[in-house]
Design an enzyme around this catalytic site. Structure first.
Site, PDB file in Angstrom:
ATOM      1  N   GLU A   1       0.707  -1.283   0.165  1.00  0.00           N
ATOM      2  CA  GLU A   1       0.312  -0.159   0.175  1.00  0.00           C
ATOM      3  C   GLU A   1       0.799   0.819  -0.089  1.00  0.00           C
ATOM      4  O   GLU A   1       1.379   1.183   0.789  1.00  0.00           O
ATOM      5  CB  GLU A   1      -0.571   0.318   1.231  1.00  0.00           C
ATOM      6  CG  GLU A   1      -1.491  -1.170   1.370  1.00  0.00           C
ATOM      7  CD  GLU A   1      -3.006  -0.845   0.685  1.00  0.00           C
ATOM      8  OE1 GLU A   1      -2.799   0.320  -0.126  1.00  0.00           O
ATOM      9  OE2 GLU A   1      -3.892  -1.738   0.301  1.00  0.00           O
TER      10      GLU A   1
ATOM     11  N   CYS B   1      -2.073   8.972   2.542  1.00  0.00           N
ATOM     12  CA  CYS B   1      -2.031   8.355   1.501  1.00  0.00           C
ATOM     13  C   CYS B   1      -2.980   8.742   0.431  1.00  0.00           C
ATOM     14  O   CYS B   1      -2.877   9.111  -0.076  1.00  0.00           O
ATOM     15  CB  CYS B   1      -1.560   7.005   1.229  1.00  0.00           C
ATOM     16  SG  CYS B   1      -3.253   6.493   1.814  1.00  0.00           S
TER      17      CYS B   1
END
Ligand code: NAD
Length: 506
Positions: A237, A271
């Site tokens: 990720e 993010c």
């Protein structure tokens, strides 16, 4: 500033600069010993079954809820977040425990499968999902609990043992919860953490059977290369440069408020943060005015429950330097800061909430991950130009589109990313029913949903003979007669669309 020595880590409070604690670093030998210990206990954990493991994870959920303020104090100190930004982590983890605890049987329970051909009519087909024995989780500093424990929960629920390597900047909250698992909850010895910088992470990659990594794409590449040496599967990720598209028919108040929150929440250290905004020409001026007013009014600083602030500190001094570099690069190339634009004088490490206009894709701030409280806004001719710019990125994590619902939905379907929100921002992270993962260089694999637990398992296909004689027609001896019989049958079922010929549905 947090400093990593060979055998210890100093953990500082980024909101004040004060030293909180110095903790020892785990050597590669210590990492190997930890993995070996939990590995020895994993078969018993797996044998408990889904309900048995949910029983223990339920105790962890209750502990997190009962000790929420204690956990938040630790995490707020090591990250420098404002309380509101820290506050969603224990609640998310409790929700996740319930989500996987009640759905695991559906997601990873044994499955029966109907054979696709009558030639396998004598066989019973089953798929069972067996856990990877030990999962290593390497996590970043921006949401220390969510990104360490949030990935541990489905792995533990699947029957894996788990060893976490938290970020060296934020090791304390994770260690506190895992200590509680061991000593206050009395949970089985299948869950532990190791502390250190990249070397400790690298040692963990060597020892485990599956790596879940969350962090920058730069480190993700190193982790994947190292995992390749032992053919250890990975789920990555990674970073994002998430676009927001604002169509002319959007509710501009909602869009501007969402852009302010989505871009500045957690000081933009997310993010999935709104990093770049493309606004259709007729709405541009009004949107920019509203966004600037909202961002300009945000209160920044160190807070507690009695004196709330909106925007906290930068957790990583390295990241503040990147933010400063992106903003100065943009300003030097003709961009204007309508509010913010610079680092705040100490104590603590802060960057002003910033709105940049007159930006373009030649600037770092529109191409590279800034990961700070900064948004760049561009005027576009129409939705086509917005889409072309939104997709002009090596990242593809998530994004958002604001506008009249049907039109916004059509535009959203064409954004190249793993998750897209229509008339909202960031909310897909809490919709754990659906997968979350990156396209392009934002990652490999997904978390959440069915895939978020299945990835921690290996599938084992069972092909069980229900009936049969002393030998199968395909076995020895090969005779002319059998060949004459078998060849047309196998040609019929193998090479022709026999289902249609027999009037059956596909
Ligand atoms: P980072 O890549 O610097 O570090 C992440 C972790 O990797 C840390 O624990 C670090 O100690 C460890 N590490 C460093 N070098 C290593 C090596 N060679 N081998 C093994 N482990 C190593 O990232 P960061 O600065 O901590 O976090 C910020 C980044 O994380 C941003 O790019 C952000 O977008 C990304 N992120 C992604 C998601 C997501 O879900 N996609 C979520 C949060 C953050």
């Amino acid at each position: 500033m947090p400093a990593a020595a060979a055998d210890s880590i100093e953990v500082h409070n980024p909101a004040t600069g004060a030293l909180i604690e110095t903790i020892p670093v785990d050597s590669p030998q210590a990492v190997a010993a930890t993995v070996q210990r939990v590995r020895a206990n994993q078969p018993e954990w797996e044998a408990m079954g889904i309900e048995g493991r949910y029983h223990w994870l339920g105790k962890l959920r209750d502990w997190l809820l009962d000790n929420e303020q204690r956990v938040l104090d630790t995490m707020q100190a090591e990250t420098g977040k404002v309380r509101a930004d820290a506050g969603n982590e224990p609640g998310y983890l409790a929700d996740l425990i319930n989500f996987y605890g009640t759905r695991a049987a559906g997601f990873i329970g044994e499955e029966g499968v109907r054979p696709h051909t009558p030639l396998l009519a004598s066989k019973k087909l089953r798929i069972q999902y067996r856990p990877h024995p030990v999962v290593g989780i390497i996590s970043p500093w921006n949401f220390p609990l969510i990104l360490s424990l949030g990935d541990s929960i489905p792995a533990l629920q699947a029957g894996c043992a788990v060893v976490v390597k938290p970020s060296e900047l934020t090791p304390l909250g994770v260690a506190e919860v895992i200590e509680a698992w061991k000593h206050e909850i009395g949970g089985p010895d299948v869950f532990d953490c190791v502390q250190g910088v990249g070397e400790t992470g690298g040692a963990l990659v060597y020892e485990v059977d599956f790596i879940q990594f969350t962090g920058s794409d730069r480190t993700g590449r190193k982790v994947m290369a190292r995992a390749a040496e032992t053919l250890t599967p990975v789920s990555l990720e990674l970073g994002g440069k998430d676009p927001m598209i604002v169509l002319a028919d959007a509710d501009l108040d909602r869009a501007a408020n969402a852009a302010a929150w989505g871009g500045m929440m957690n000081s933009g250290q997310i993010c999935m943060s709104v990093e770049r905004i493309y606004v259709e020409e007729p709405a541009y001026d009004a949107f920019v005015d509203k966004l600037t007013a909202e961002v300009g009014g945000l209160r920044q600083g160190s807070d507690d429950a009695s004196s709330p602030k909106d925007v906290g500190a930068m957790t990583s001094p390295k990241q503040t330097a990147i933010v400063e570099d992106h903003v100065s690069d943009a300003l030097a190339s003709g961009a204007r800061a309508l509010t913010g634009g610079k680092r705040v004088e100490g104590p603590g490490d802060y960057f002003e909430p910033t709105v940049l206009v007159d930006v373009d894709h030649s600037m770092k701030v529109m191409r590279e991950e800034t990961f700070g409280p900064v948004v760049g806004v561009m005027k576009v001719r129409d939705a086509e130009e917005a889409l072309q710019l939104a997709n002009d990125s090596r990242y593809g994590l998530s994004g958002s589109v604001f506008g009249e619902r049907e039109r916004a939905e059509q535009v959203a379907r064409r954004v190249e990313c793993g998750a897209i929100n229509v008339n909202d921002v960031l909310v897909n992270y809490f919709a754990m029913d659906v997968p979350m993962g990156g396209w392009k260089q934002s990652g490999i694999g997904t978390r959440h949903g069915e895939g978020g637990i299945k990835k921690y398992c290996r599938s084992e296909s069972l092909v069980i003979t229900r009936f049969g004689g002393k030998r199968e027609p395909t076995w020895y001896p090969y005779t002319k007669g059998r060949r004459r019989l078998l060849a047309p049958i196998s040609r019929f079922f193998g090479a022709r669309d026999w289902r249609r010929k027999l009037g059956l549905r596909r």
